[in-house]
Design a protein around this motif. Structure first.
Motif, short mmCIF file in Angstrom:
data_model
loop_
_atom_site.label_atom_id
_atom_site.label_comp_id
_atom_site.label_asym_id
_atom_site.label_seq_id
_atom_site.Cartn_x
_atom_site.Cartn_y
_atom_site.Cartn_z
N ALA A 75 0.84 -1.20 0.00
CA ALA A 75 0.00 0.00 0.00
C ALA A 75 0.87 1.25 0.00
O ALA A 75 0.58 2.23 -0.71
CB ALA A 75 -0.93 0.00 1.21
N GLY A 76 1.95 1.23 0.78
CA GLY A 76 2.87 2.36 0.81
C GLY A 76 3.51 2.60 -0.53
O GLY A 76 3.66 3.75 -0.98
N ALA A 77 3.88 1.52 -1.21
CA ALA A 77 4.49 1.63 -2.54
C ALA A 77 3.50 2.17 -3.56
O ALA A 77 3.84 3.01 -4.41
CB ALA A 77 5.00 0.25 -2.99
N MET A 78 2.27 1.70 -3.50
CA MET A 78 1.24 2.14 -4.43
C MET A 78 0.95 3.64 -4.30
O MET A 78 0.90 4.37 -5.29
CB MET A 78 -0.04 1.32 -4.21
CG MET A 78 0.09 -0.13 -4.60
SD MET A 78 -1.24 -1.17 -3.93
CE MET A 78 -2.69 -0.40 -4.63
N VAL A 79 0.77 4.08 -3.06
CA VAL A 79 0.44 5.49 -2.81
C VAL A 79 1.61 6.39 -3.18
O VAL A 79 1.42 7.50 -3.68
CB VAL A 79 0.03 5.70 -1.34
CG1 VAL A 79 -0.14 7.18 -1.03
CG2 VAL A 79 -1.27 4.96 -1.05
N SER A 80 2.84 5.91 -2.96
CA SER A 80 4.03 6.70 -3.32
C SER A 80 4.13 6.87 -4.83
O SER A 80 4.60 7.89 -5.32
CB SER A 80 5.29 6.01 -2.79
OG SER A 80 5.26 5.88 -1.39
N THR A 81 3.68 5.86 -5.56
CA THR A 81 3.71 5.91 -7.02
C THR A 81 2.62 6.83 -7.56
O THR A 81 2.85 7.62 -8.48
CB THR A 81 3.54 4.50 -7.61
OG1 THR A 81 4.59 3.66 -7.12
CG2 THR A 81 3.62 4.53 -9.13
N ASP A 82 1.44 6.72 -6.98
CA ASP A 82 0.31 7.54 -7.44
C ASP A 82 -0.66 7.70 -6.28
O ASP A 82 -1.22 6.72 -5.78
CB ASP A 82 -0.39 6.85 -8.62
CG ASP A 82 -1.40 7.76 -9.31
OD1 ASP A 82 -2.01 8.60 -8.63
OD2 ASP A 82 -1.60 7.60 -10.53
N VAL A 83 -0.86 8.94 -5.84
CA VAL A 83 -1.70 9.21 -4.67
C VAL A 83 -3.14 8.75 -4.89
O VAL A 83 -3.88 8.53 -3.93
CB VAL A 83 -1.66 10.71 -4.32
CG1 VAL A 83 -2.43 11.53 -5.36
CG2 VAL A 83 -2.20 10.96 -2.93
N ARG A 84 -3.55 8.56 -6.15
CA ARG A 84 -4.90 8.09 -6.43
C ARG A 84 -5.15 6.69 -5.91
O ARG A 84 -6.31 6.26 -5.78
CB ARG A 84 -5.17 8.14 -7.93
CG ARG A 84 -5.36 9.55 -8.49
CD ARG A 84 -5.47 9.54 -10.00
NE ARG A 84 -4.22 9.16 -10.65
CZ ARG A 84 -4.06 9.13 -11.97
NH1 ARG A 84 -5.07 9.45 -12.77
NH2 ARG A 84 -2.89 8.79 -12.49
N PHE A 85 -4.08 5.97 -5.58
CA PHE A 85 -4.25 4.63 -5.04
C PHE A 85 -4.83 4.64 -3.63
O PHE A 85 -5.12 3.58 -3.07
CB PHE A 85 -2.92 3.87 -5.08
CG PHE A 85 -2.52 3.45 -6.47
CD1 PHE A 85 -3.38 2.69 -7.25
CD2 PHE A 85 -1.30 3.83 -7.01
CE1 PHE A 85 -3.03 2.30 -8.53
CE2 PHE A 85 -0.95 3.45 -8.29
CZ PHE A 85 -1.81 2.69 -9.05
N PHE A 86 -4.98 5.84 -3.06
CA PHE A 86 -5.71 5.95 -1.78
C PHE A 86 -7.14 5.43 -1.94
O PHE A 86 -7.79 5.06 -0.96
CB PHE A 86 -5.75 7.40 -1.30
CG PHE A 86 -4.66 7.75 -0.33
CD1 PHE A 86 -4.53 7.07 0.86
CD2 PHE A 86 -3.77 8.78 -0.61
CE1 PHE A 86 -3.54 7.39 1.78
CE2 PHE A 86 -2.76 9.10 0.28
CZ PHE A 86 -2.64 8.41 1.49
N LEU A 87 -7.62 5.41 -3.18
CA LEU A 87 -8.96 4.90 -3.45
C LEU A 87 -9.08 3.43 -3.07
O LEU A 87 -10.19 2.93 -2.82
CB LEU A 87 -9.30 5.08 -4.94
CG LEU A 87 -9.43 6.53 -5.45
CD1 LEU A 87 -9.58 6.53 -6.96
CD2 LEU A 87 -10.60 7.22 -4.79
N PHE A 88 -7.95 2.74 -3.00
CA PHE A 88 -7.96 1.32 -2.65
C PHE A 88 -8.29 1.12 -1.17
O PHE A 88 -8.75 0.04 -0.78
CB PHE A 88 -6.60 0.69 -2.95
CG PHE A 88 -6.40 0.36 -4.41
CD1 PHE A 88 -6.00 -0.91 -4.80
CD2 PHE A 88 -6.59 1.31 -5.39
CE1 PHE A 88 -5.81 -1.22 -6.14
CE2 PHE A 88 -6.39 1.01 -6.73
CZ PHE A 88 -6.01 -0.26 -7.10
#
Length: 220
Positions: free
Chosen positions: A116-129
């Motif tokens: 989750a940390g890697a995803m959000v760091s790549t694209d903040v839109r992954f907060f939707l997950f």
């Protein structure tokens, strides 16, 4: 580029080996890997040490990925087109470090919070997950189902939102490696889900003088 990738892998792995769950367990005078599912992850920390400890473990597992990834993307390689890809590489290496920390004989967690940390760091839109994960766990009562859904959806979402961006194909490939890692570490959970024997979220572990490793629950 190759040297930068190698450096990111090394830095990411060593940051990932900071086992928040194990350290939190030691603060409570236990080795968390000897209880519950046997994993040094946030879910097992909740079941073994309580919600507060589990929350702190989850935050720690996220930050140990976010901090180095953000530094690489926005400070060290700021403005570079390959910054997001290096950010993702650091995240993947950190997940491997979390799952297989060398100083704990390669016995760590399952890497979902770190993913989750890697995803959000790549694209903040992954907060939707995050709400999606919470909703799935709330409905099914299985952390493993929510975890698997997120890691499977990650490359799909990235393929849609990053289409046409620089280093698009390598980033999709790396995202697929996150999926492979998540499914592999949850292979026993998948088997228990199919057998109807998976432990539901909220079932606590009683910490006694005699440690008992139950090998259950999907870990973060």
């Amino acid at each position: 580029m190759a040297v930068k990738i190698i450096i990111c892998i090394i830095v990411g792995y060593f940051c990932g080996t900071i086992s928040t769950g194990y350290l939190m367990g030691r603060l409570h005078h236990i080795d968390i890997r000897n209880y519950g599912s046997g994993n040094a992850g946030a879910t097992n920390a909740v079941r073994t040490l309580g919600k507060k400890a589990g929350f702190l473990v989850m935050v720690g597992d996220i930050l140990k990925v976010v901090i180095p990834a953000v530094l690489v993307r926005y400070v060290i390689f700021r403005g570079e087109s390959y910054g997001p890809m290096l950010c993702e590489i650091i995240g993947l290496a950190a997940v491997l470090g979390h799952n297989y920390p060398f100083w704990l004989k390669f016995k760590g967690g399952k890497g979902i919070a770190s993913t989750a940390g890697a995803m959000v760091s790549t694209d903040v839109r992954f907060f939707l997950f995050v709400p999606v994960f919470i909703l799935i766990v709330a409905i099914t009562k299985y952390v493993s189902v929510g975890s698997l859904f997120v890691v499977v959806l990650y490359p799909v979402f990235l393929a849609i939102t990053w289409y046409g961006e620089p280093y698009y194909l390598p980033m999709i490939l790396i995202a697929c490696l996150f999926t492979v890692s998540g499914v592999f570490t949850h292979r026993a959970n998948i088997k228990r889900l199919l057998n109807g024997t998976e432990r539901k979220f909220g079932q606590k572990v009683v910490v006694t003088e005699e440690p008992k490793n139950e090998k259950q629950e999907g870990e973060a």
